[in-house]
Design an enzyme around this catalytic site. Structure first.
Site, PDB file in Angstrom:
ATOM      1  N   ASP A 176       4.983   3.593   3.615  1.00  0.00           N
ATOM      2  CA  ASP A 176       3.709   4.102   4.126  1.00  0.00           C
ATOM      3  C   ASP A 176       3.221   3.186   5.250  1.00  0.00           C
ATOM      4  OD1 ASP A 176       3.256   6.336   2.185  1.00  0.00           O
ATOM      5  OD2 ASP A 176       3.383   4.689   0.777  1.00  0.00           O
ATOM      6  N   MET A 233      -0.767   5.408  -7.319  1.00  0.00           N
ATOM      7  CA  MET A 233      -1.252   6.681  -7.841  1.00  0.00           C
ATOM      8  C   MET A 233      -0.375   7.144  -9.006  1.00  0.00           C
ATOM      9  SD  MET A 233      -2.888   8.875  -4.740  1.00  0.00           S
ATOM     10  CE  MET A 233      -1.376   9.424  -3.979  1.00  0.00           C
ATOM     11  N   HIS A 238       7.682   0.792  -6.768  1.00  0.00           N
ATOM     12  CA  HIS A 238       6.504   0.140  -7.345  1.00  0.00           C
ATOM     13  C   HIS A 238       6.894  -1.134  -8.093  1.00  0.00           C
ATOM     14  CE1 HIS A 238       5.049   4.450  -7.158  1.00  0.00           C
ATOM     15  NE2 HIS A 238       4.077   3.804  -6.523  1.00  0.00           N
TER      16      HIS A 238
END
Length: 285
Positions: free
Chosen positions: A150, A30, A37
């Site tokens: 997550d 996102m 990342h």
């Protein structure tokens, strides 16, 4: 680095990549990219021929309009980072491209909807399921890369891939942390320096719980001590602090011999909601 904003354009390009026998890796994001990342991207580049990074703030996975509005965005900086990492393709659709009309399809992930993120963010996993399904359908990756931070979301996505027979391998990449132990997150940008220092207590608390469990301590007593003696004195209000076994991702009150488990936490620091976890034993495949 190729950049595509529409579904037909990225599909056409990837069709040619596959025709040439190239394997495809997908890193869904996102935006507001950070070193976590980067690790996902590097894993993809190491194991696939062509790496696709998607940049899309998915509105239907947010429970709070305020959270959606405040979610950090910096497309220019993101593209510079992706170029430095020699990403092959960036897919950067807008909301109209991804959702030309209101979505009526709904996912129900069973018991996982009732615990942890499912309990405190109702509808969140439905939004995740919709956008991940669309990305897997559009990109058709051989491998898709997600961060362990997550953890419950990754479990949901693994179930989604199995249930819908996507021909994609879900790869979990270990959490990347600051020097003080704070798990990297796009939301960390909203913390003050003092807030970032305080947020490091989330990881420290998980490590404390792990140590006490390995000594044979009682989970409910350990949990109470962690909340009342470590988190609340630092003005951290936990939303949950739980232990789950990984095979079924269900709550447990004591570790089971030979069964991998995780300690998971969500808490608010400076009104910003952060999550973290540590996995004990081997994570599920």
């Amino acid at each position: 680095m190729e950049k595509f904003e529409t579904i037909p354009a990225v599909r056409h390009y990837l069709k040619e990549e596959r025709r040439r026998g190239k394997s495809i890796g997908l890193v869904p994001t996102m935006g507001a990219l950070h070193q976590g990342h980067v690790e996902l991207i590097r894993q993809s580049k190491n194991s696939t021929d062509t790496t696709v990074v998607s940049l899309f703030v998915n509105p239907i996975q947010f429970n709070s309009p305020e959270d959606l509005e405040n979610y950090p965005r910096d497309v220019v900086q993101d593209l510079e980072l992706l170029a430095r990492e020699a990403v092959d393709i960036v897919f950067i659709p807008d909301e109209r491209e991804m959702y030309p009309e209101a979505v009526v399809t709904e996912f129900d992930f069973g018991p996982m909807e009732q615990i942890l993120e499912g309990q405190f963010r109702p509808g969140h996993f439905n939004g995740v399921g919709i956008v991940v399904s669309k990305l897997l359908h559009i990109i058709q990756p051989d491998d898709a890369f997600f961060g362990q931070k997550d953890l419950q979301q990754v479990t949901v996505i693994r179930r989604l891939v199995r249930d819908l027979s996507f021909d994609t391998r879900v790869v979990t990449v270990p959490t990347v942390r600051e020097a003080n132990g704070l798990a990297l997150s796009s939301r960390n940008r909203r913390l003050s320096k003092e807030g970032g220092d305080t947020a490091s207590l989330l990881h420290q608390t998980l490590l404390f719980c792990q140590d006490e469990l390995l000594k044979g301590g009682d989970w409910l007593s350990i949990k109470k001590q962690a909340i009342n003696q470590k988190l609340r004195p630092a003005s951290i209000e936990p939303e949950y602090l739980e232990m789950v076994e990984l095979n079924r991702f269900s709550l447990i009150s004591r570790p089971m011999s030979g069964v991998p488990y995780a300690l998971c936490i969500a808490a608010f620091i400076e009104k910003i909601r952060l999550i973290d976890n540590i996995v004990i034993g081997e994570e599920q495949n």
